[in-house]
Write a protein that holds these residues in place. Structure first.
Motif, PDB file in Angstrom:
ATOM      1  N   LEU A  22       0.842  -1.193   0.000  1.00 37.95           N
ATOM      2  CA  LEU A  22       0.000   0.000   0.000  1.00 37.95           C
ATOM      3  C   LEU A  22       0.882   1.250   0.000  1.00 37.95           C
ATOM      4  CD1 LEU A  22      -2.573  -1.181   2.708  1.00 37.95           C
ATOM      5  CD2 LEU A  22      -2.855  -1.272   0.226  1.00 37.95           C
ATOM      6  N   SER A  23       0.530   2.222  -0.826  1.00 41.31           N
ATOM      7  CA  SER A  23       1.353   3.435  -0.935  1.00 41.31           C
ATOM      8  C   SER A  23       1.139   4.339   0.282  1.00 41.31           C
ATOM      9  CB  SER A  23       0.966   4.203  -2.197  1.00 41.31           C
ATOM     10  OG  SER A  23      -0.356   4.733  -2.034  1.00 41.31           O
ATOM     11  N   ASP A  24       2.056   5.277   0.461  1.00 33.19           N
ATOM     12  CA  ASP A  24       1.935   6.246   1.562  1.00 33.19           C
ATOM     13  C   ASP A  24       0.648   7.050   1.434  1.00 33.19           C
ATOM     14  OD1 ASP A  24       4.312   5.348   2.506  1.00 33.19           O
ATOM     15  OD2 ASP A  24       5.503   7.051   1.820  1.00 33.19           O
ATOM     16  N   ALA A  25       0.326   7.430   0.200  1.00 32.23           N
ATOM     17  CA  ALA A  25      -0.885   8.227  -0.026  1.00 32.23           C
ATOM     18  C   ALA A  25      -2.126   7.419   0.362  1.00 32.23           C
ATOM     19  CB  ALA A  25      -0.972   8.655  -1.491  1.00 32.23           C
ATOM     20  N   PHE A  26      -2.109   6.140   0.006  1.00 28.90           N
ATOM     21  CA  PHE A  26      -3.241   5.262   0.353  1.00 28.90           C
ATOM     22  C   PHE A  26      -3.350   5.142   1.878  1.00 28.90           C
ATOM     23  CE2 PHE A  26      -5.393   1.352   1.333  1.00 28.90           C
ATOM     24  CZ  PHE A  26      -6.393   1.250   0.378  1.00 28.90           C
ATOM     25  N   GLN A  27      -2.198   4.952   2.528  1.00 30.86           N
ATOM     26  CA  GLN A  27      -2.161   4.817   3.987  1.00 30.86           C
ATOM     27  C   GLN A  27      -2.736   6.068   4.661  1.00 30.86           C
ATOM     28  OE1 GLN A  27      -1.615   2.576   6.186  1.00 30.86           O
ATOM     29  NE2 GLN A  27      -0.066   1.112   5.548  1.00 30.86           N
ATOM     30  N   GLN A  28      -2.340   7.227   4.152  1.00 30.71           N
ATOM     31  CA  GLN A  28      -2.794   8.494   4.736  1.00 30.71           C
ATOM     32  C   GLN A  28      -4.303   8.632   4.609  1.00 30.71           C
ATOM     33  OE1 GLN A  28      -0.232  11.442   3.071  1.00 30.71           O
ATOM     34  NE2 GLN A  28      -0.395  12.767   4.851  1.00 30.71           N
ATOM     35  N   ASP A  29      -4.797   8.318   3.427  1.00 27.08           N
ATOM     36  CA  ASP A  29      -6.232   8.400   3.163  1.00 27.08           C
ATOM     37  C   ASP A  29      -6.982   7.396   4.047  1.00 27.08           C
ATOM     38  OD1 ASP A  29      -8.602   9.212   1.616  1.00 27.08           O
ATOM     39  OD2 ASP A  29      -8.515   7.151   0.869  1.00 27.08           O
ATOM     40  N   ALA A  30      -6.423   6.191   4.172  1.00 25.27           N
ATOM     41  CA  ALA A  30      -7.068   5.138   4.971  1.00 25.27           C
ATOM     42  C   ALA A  30      -7.164   5.558   6.435  1.00 25.27           C
ATOM     43  CB  ALA A  30      -6.285   3.834   4.838  1.00 25.27           C
ATOM     44  N   ARG A  33      -9.928   8.053   6.862  1.00 22.10           N
ATOM     45  CA  ARG A  33     -11.247   7.407   6.762  1.00 22.10           C
ATOM     46  C   ARG A  33     -11.535   6.548   7.994  1.00 22.10           C
ATOM     47  NH1 ARG A  33     -12.075   4.028   2.316  1.00 22.10           N
ATOM     48  NH2 ARG A  33      -9.856   3.795   1.966  1.00 22.10           N
ATOM     49  N   LEU A  34     -10.485   5.972   8.578  1.00 26.10           N
ATOM     50  CA  LEU A  34     -10.665   5.191   9.808  1.00 26.10           C
ATOM     51  C   LEU A  34     -11.241   6.089  10.917  1.00 26.10           C
ATOM     52  CD1 LEU A  34     -10.033   2.510  11.469  1.00 26.10           C
ATOM     53  CD2 LEU A  34      -7.995   3.730  12.230  1.00 26.10           C
ATOM     54  N   ILE A  35     -10.673   7.274  11.050  1.00 28.01           N
ATOM     55  CA  ILE A  35     -11.150   8.196  12.101  1.00 28.01           C
ATOM     56  C   ILE A  35     -12.608   8.569  11.856  1.00 28.01           C
ATOM     57  CG2 ILE A  35     -10.840  10.512  13.090  1.00 28.01           C
ATOM     58  CD1 ILE A  35      -7.756  10.023  12.622  1.00 28.01           C
ATOM     59  N   THR A  62      -1.755   4.369  12.793  1.00 28.85           N
ATOM     60  CA  THR A  62      -2.473   4.805  13.997  1.00 28.85           C
ATOM     61  C   THR A  62      -1.984   6.170  14.499  1.00 28.85           C
ATOM     62  OG1 THR A  62      -0.881   3.560  15.334  1.00 28.85           O
ATOM     63  CG2 THR A  62      -2.975   2.459  14.826  1.00 28.85           C
ATOM     64  N   ARG A  63      -1.007   6.760  13.823  1.00 27.91           N
ATOM     65  CA  ARG A  63      -0.471   8.055  14.291  1.00 27.91           C
ATOM     66  C   ARG A  63      -1.584   9.112  14.388  1.00 27.91           C
ATOM     67  NH1 ARG A  63       3.227   5.026  14.766  1.00 27.91           N
ATOM     68  NH2 ARG A  63       5.275   5.007  13.851  1.00 27.91           N
ATOM     69  N   GLU A  64      -2.367   9.206  13.308  1.00 29.77           N
ATOM     70  CA  GLU A  64      -3.424  10.226  13.258  1.00 29.77           C
ATOM     71  C   GLU A  64      -4.506   9.908  14.281  1.00 29.77           C
ATOM     72  OE1 GLU A  64      -2.228   8.364  10.864  1.00 29.77           O
ATOM     73  OE2 GLU A  64      -1.177   9.762   9.526  1.00 29.77           O
ATOM     74  N   LEU A  65      -4.779   8.615  14.459  1.00 28.70           N
ATOM     75  CA  LEU A  65      -5.776   8.185  15.439  1.00 28.70           C
ATOM     76  C   LEU A  65      -5.358   8.625  16.841  1.00 28.70           C
ATOM     77  CD1 LEU A  65      -8.092   6.541  16.684  1.00 28.70           C
ATOM     78  CD2 LEU A  65      -6.730   4.476  16.341  1.00 28.70           C
ATOM     79  N   LEU A 166      -8.496  -3.221  14.487  1.00 30.36           N
ATOM     80  CA  LEU A 166      -8.319  -2.209  13.438  1.00 30.36           C
ATOM     81  C   LEU A 166      -7.598  -2.887  12.274  1.00 30.36           C
ATOM     82  CD1 LEU A 166      -6.986   0.874  15.479  1.00 30.36           C
ATOM     83  CD2 LEU A 166      -9.357   0.400  14.816  1.00 30.36           C
ATOM     84  N   ALA A 167      -8.069  -2.626  11.050  1.00 31.64           N
ATOM     85  CA  ALA A 167      -7.432  -3.294   9.897  1.00 31.64           C
ATOM     86  C   ALA A 167      -7.732  -2.571   8.598  1.00 31.64           C
ATOM     87  CB  ALA A 167      -7.936  -4.737   9.784  1.00 31.64           C
ATOM     88  N   HIS A 168      -6.856  -2.776   7.631  1.00 34.84           N
ATOM     89  CA  HIS A 168      -7.147  -2.387   6.253  1.00 34.84           C
ATOM     90  C   HIS A 168      -8.181  -3.362   5.684  1.00 34.84           C
ATOM     91  CE1 HIS A 168      -4.160   0.679   5.389  1.00 34.84           C
ATOM     92  NE2 HIS A 168      -3.215  -0.056   5.929  1.00 34.84           N
TER      93      HIS A 168
END
Length: 208
Positions: A22-30, A33-35, A62-65, A166-168
């Motif tokens: 998974l790309s960094d951009a995808f991770q950031q977006d995910a 959206r998790l939050i 989980t950083r943003e969480l 928590l998961a993708h």
């Protein structure tokens, strides 16, 4: 893909590889959206003491969480490998100023400090990491069994902290090979939805 014929080790390898692509951009977006999903989680609204973990190995970030939990005024805790009780976790209060060290797996964890430990039974929620999950809520962990041991009181008599995975979305498999002692999680949150097996089980129980 014949998941029924795959061992847990094979599945673990396959899903970890999938997650790492998974790309960094995808991770950031995910993670954003998790939050948004977690805003709809009733358990979180009523929780004061929340355990989370620092993502690694392609896990949903989980950083943003964690930052969001701080903003919500939640006391946030991270797992620390117990220094002498083999296979056990301790949970330590985590703030922006917490001193960190690397554990034996190379993962950052709070430096051991008795003042920061909260007994696990006093946590309200434990956000639980996982490698894979299936349509029944069974969780495939990393294989160390740390969370399985930590969650025994909850699984046995619903006492103590409630685990929520928590998961993708890409970590989902139809059916995991399970052992007799495996207990499914009540809920798992992905960036796309809240998987809720608890209310299904409750309604089935009431119909009997």
């Amino acid at each position: 893909m014949h998941q029924h014929n795959m061992t847990r080790a094979d599945l673990r390898k396959q899903i970890r590889a999938r997650r790492k692509q998974l790309s960094d951009a995808f991770q950031q977006d995910a993670s954003a959206r998790l939050i948004r999903q977690l805003c709809h989680l009733p358990e979180l609204e009523t929780s004061h003491h929340v355990a989370v973990y620092l993502s690694t190995d392609g896990e949903l970030s989980t950083r943003e969480l964690i930052e969001w939990l701080w903003q919500q005024g939640k006391s946030t805790y991270l797992p620390v490998i117990h220094p002498f009780s083999t296979g056990q976790l301790l949970f330590l209060r985590y703030t922006p100023d917490t001193a960190m060290v690397q554990n034996r797996y190379g993962i950052a964890e709070p430096q051991l400090n008795k003042q920061l430990i909260l007994p696990t039974r006093q946590l309200d929620l434990i956000f639980t990491p996982l490698v894979g999950f299936d349509a029944s809520g069974h969780r495939l962990g990393m294989g160390g069994g740390y969370y399985d041991r930590t969650l025994v009181p909850w699984f046995k008599n619903r006492s103590g902290a409630k685990p929520i995975g928590l998961a993708h979305t890409c970590q989902f498999v139809e059916q995991l090979p399970i052992e007799s002692w495996d207990v499914p999680l009540p809920k798992i949150v992905t960036p796309d939805k809240i998987w809720d097996w608890e209310s299904n089980r409750l309604s089935q129980g009431q119909m009997m």
